[in-house]
Design a protein around this motif. Structure first.
Motif, PDB file in Angstrom:
ATOM      1  N   LEU A   1       0.882  -1.171  -0.060  1.00  0.00           N
ATOM      2  CA  LEU A   1       0.025  -0.165   0.117  1.00  0.00           C
ATOM      3  C   LEU A   1       0.940   1.225  -0.067  1.00  0.00           C
ATOM      4  O   LEU A   1       1.876   1.452   0.656  1.00  0.00           O
ATOM      5  CB  LEU A   1      -1.025   0.232   1.270  1.00  0.00           C
ATOM      6  CG  LEU A   1      -1.760  -1.131   1.463  1.00  0.00           C
ATOM      7  CD1 LEU A   1      -2.394  -1.282   2.766  1.00  0.00           C
ATOM      8  CD2 LEU A   1      -2.828  -1.176   0.176  1.00  0.00           C
ATOM      9  N   PRO A   2       0.688   2.229  -0.889  1.00  0.00           N
ATOM     10  CA  PRO A   2       1.345   3.640  -0.864  1.00  0.00           C
ATOM     11  C   PRO A   2       1.158   3.904   0.488  1.00  0.00           C
ATOM     12  O   PRO A   2       0.166   4.269   1.117  1.00  0.00           O
ATOM     13  CB  PRO A   2       0.712   4.296  -1.907  1.00  0.00           C
ATOM     14  CG  PRO A   2      -0.516   3.689  -2.215  1.00  0.00           C
ATOM     15  CD  PRO A   2      -0.518   2.254  -1.824  1.00  0.00           C
ATOM     16  N   ASP A   3       2.255   4.888   1.068  1.00  0.00           N
ATOM     17  CA  ASP A   3       2.201   5.277   2.365  1.00  0.00           C
ATOM     18  C   ASP A   3       3.218   6.443   2.388  1.00  0.00           C
ATOM     19  O   ASP A   3       4.107   6.633   1.344  1.00  0.00           O
ATOM     20  CB  ASP A   3       2.437   4.337   3.450  1.00  0.00           C
ATOM     21  CG  ASP A   3       1.980   4.976   4.912  1.00  0.00           C
ATOM     22  OD1 ASP A   3       1.381   6.048   4.845  1.00  0.00           O
ATOM     23  OD2 ASP A   3       2.141   3.996   5.689  1.00  0.00           O
ATOM     24  N   ILE A   4       3.101   7.519   3.327  1.00  0.00           N
ATOM     25  CA  ILE A   4       3.981   8.492   3.427  1.00  0.00           C
ATOM     26  C   ILE A   4       4.563   8.204   4.944  1.00  0.00           C
ATOM     27  O   ILE A   4       4.095   8.022   5.844  1.00  0.00           O
ATOM     28  CB  ILE A   4       3.287   9.960   3.569  1.00  0.00           C
ATOM     29  CG1 ILE A   4       2.533  10.184   2.153  1.00  0.00           C
ATOM     30  CG2 ILE A   4       4.286  10.928   3.875  1.00  0.00           C
ATOM     31  CD1 ILE A   4       1.903  11.421   2.012  1.00  0.00           C
TER      32      ILE A   4
ATOM     33  N   TYR B   1      11.904  15.074   6.408  1.00  0.00           N
ATOM     34  CA  TYR B   1      10.887  15.547   5.186  1.00  0.00           C
ATOM     35  C   TYR B   1       9.956  14.215   4.864  1.00  0.00           C
ATOM     36  O   TYR B   1      10.636  13.157   5.063  1.00  0.00           O
ATOM     37  CB  TYR B   1      11.656  15.764   3.799  1.00  0.00           C
ATOM     38  CG  TYR B   1      12.595  16.998   4.048  1.00  0.00           C
ATOM     39  CD1 TYR B   1      12.088  18.175   3.985  1.00  0.00           C
ATOM     40  CD2 TYR B   1      13.957  17.076   3.989  1.00  0.00           C
ATOM     41  CE1 TYR B   1      12.894  19.361   4.069  1.00  0.00           C
ATOM     42  CE2 TYR B   1      14.950  18.218   4.131  1.00  0.00           C
ATOM     43  CZ  TYR B   1      14.230  19.331   4.286  1.00  0.00           C
ATOM     44  OH  TYR B   1      14.672  20.522   4.395  1.00  0.00           O
ATOM     45  N   PRO B   2       8.803  14.607   4.465  1.00  0.00           N
ATOM     46  CA  PRO B   2       8.050  13.346   3.932  1.00  0.00           C
ATOM     47  C   PRO B   2       8.466  12.882   2.646  1.00  0.00           C
ATOM     48  O   PRO B   2       8.812  13.680   1.766  1.00  0.00           O
ATOM     49  CB  PRO B   2       6.708  14.234   4.071  1.00  0.00           C
ATOM     50  CG  PRO B   2       6.711  15.538   3.637  1.00  0.00           C
ATOM     51  CD  PRO B   2       8.164  15.855   4.273  1.00  0.00           C
ATOM     52  N   ARG B   3       8.031  11.673   2.671  1.00  0.00           N
ATOM     53  CA  ARG B   3       8.566  10.919   1.362  1.00  0.00           C
ATOM     54  C   ARG B   3       7.653   9.696   1.049  1.00  0.00           C
ATOM     55  O   ARG B   3       7.014   8.908   2.062  1.00  0.00           O
ATOM     56  CB  ARG B   3       9.929  10.408   1.428  1.00  0.00           C
ATOM     57  CG  ARG B   3      10.224   9.311   2.279  1.00  0.00           C
ATOM     58  CD  ARG B   3      11.844   8.671   2.134  1.00  0.00           C
ATOM     59  NE  ARG B   3      11.995   7.830   2.985  1.00  0.00           N
ATOM     60  CZ  ARG B   3      13.221   7.466   3.663  1.00  0.00           C
ATOM     61  NH1 ARG B   3      14.422   8.037   2.983  1.00  0.00           N
ATOM     62  NH2 ARG B   3      13.257   6.648   4.645  1.00  0.00           N
ATOM     63  N   TRP B   4       7.458   9.460  -0.191  1.00  0.00           N
ATOM     64  CA  TRP B   4       6.639   8.266  -0.606  1.00  0.00           C
ATOM     65  C   TRP B   4       7.158   6.993  -0.109  1.00  0.00           C
ATOM     66  O   TRP B   4       8.211   6.868  -0.418  1.00  0.00           O
ATOM     67  CB  TRP B   4       6.056   8.436  -1.831  1.00  0.00           C
ATOM     68  CG  TRP B   4       4.909   9.358  -2.180  1.00  0.00           C
ATOM     69  CD1 TRP B   4       5.252  10.491  -2.589  1.00  0.00           C
ATOM     70  CD2 TRP B   4       3.564   9.166  -1.692  1.00  0.00           C
ATOM     71  NE1 TRP B   4       3.850  11.078  -2.779  1.00  0.00           N
ATOM     72  CE2 TRP B   4       3.002  10.528  -2.088  1.00  0.00           C
ATOM     73  CE3 TRP B   4       2.878   8.484  -1.199  1.00  0.00           C
ATOM     74  CZ2 TRP B   4       1.594  10.565  -2.162  1.00  0.00           C
ATOM     75  CZ3 TRP B   4       1.589   8.480  -1.104  1.00  0.00           C
ATOM     76  CH2 TRP B   4       0.834   9.566  -1.285  1.00  0.00           C
ATOM     77  N   THR B   5       6.486   5.921   0.356  1.00  0.00           N
ATOM     78  CA  THR B   5       7.073   4.708   0.516  1.00  0.00           C
ATOM     79  C   THR B   5       6.073   3.505   0.171  1.00  0.00           C
ATOM     80  O   THR B   5       4.803   3.721   0.045  1.00  0.00           O
ATOM     81  CB  THR B   5       7.663   4.520   2.042  1.00  0.00           C
ATOM     82  OG1 THR B   5       8.164   3.294   2.359  1.00  0.00           O
ATOM     83  CG2 THR B   5       6.372   4.557   3.112  1.00  0.00           C
ATOM     84  N   LEU B   6       6.274   2.302   0.447  1.00  0.00           N
ATOM     85  CA  LEU B   6       5.492   1.154   0.328  1.00  0.00           C
ATOM     86  C   LEU B   6       5.480   0.358   1.381  1.00  0.00           C
ATOM     87  O   LEU B   6       6.416   0.011   1.839  1.00  0.00           O
ATOM     88  CB  LEU B   6       5.960   0.175  -1.109  1.00  0.00           C
ATOM     89  CG  LEU B   6       4.702  -0.751  -1.603  1.00  0.00           C
ATOM     90  CD1 LEU B   6       3.674   0.080  -2.214  1.00  0.00           C
ATOM     91  CD2 LEU B   6       5.435  -1.348  -2.633  1.00  0.00           C
TER      92      LEU B   6
END
Length: 114
Positions: A78-81, A88-93
């Motif tokens: 699921l995509p998550d932040i 800093y915020p970044r996209w992760t799985l």
């Protein structure tokens, strides 16, 4: 200027107008079966105006909006932040077990139940 309206509130996916004008999601990736809760739509109406068809929707907590679920034991990505070490915020799985089912509270749909 006011317009005619007939607003209906839906308590969950079992409500009569919950799936009005909500299409079935296309299958993406390797997910196996239509979600048993939202029946492949990934979302449902929480409020719909039966005159203008304007609506408010909530994402399905079982399939996370995909409309499809994993039936085997493979984890579901699921995509998550997340916050990076630099702040800093970044996209992760994020991976969750396929058999984990989150109960839905109709009073606050779409919100985390934990």
């Amino acid at each position: 200027m006011p317009h005619a309206s007939n607003i209906v509130y839906c308590d969950g996916p079992d409500s009569p107008h919950a799936f009005d004008i909500v299409p079935i999601q296309p299958r993406k990736g390797s997910l196996d079966a239509l979600c048993p809760l939202c029946k492949g739509r990934g979302q449902w109406n929480t409020e719909i105006d039966l005159v203008s068809f304007r609506c408010k929707r909530t994402a399905c907590d079982r399939c996370h909006g995909a409309g499809w679920v994993e039936t085997g034991s493979d984890p579901v990505g699921l995509p998550d932040i997340e916050i990076s070490p630099e702040g800093y915020p970044r996209w992760t799985l994020r991976f969750e077990p396929a058999d984990e089912v989150t109960p839905i509270d109709p009073k606050k749909p779409g919100l985390s139940q934990t």
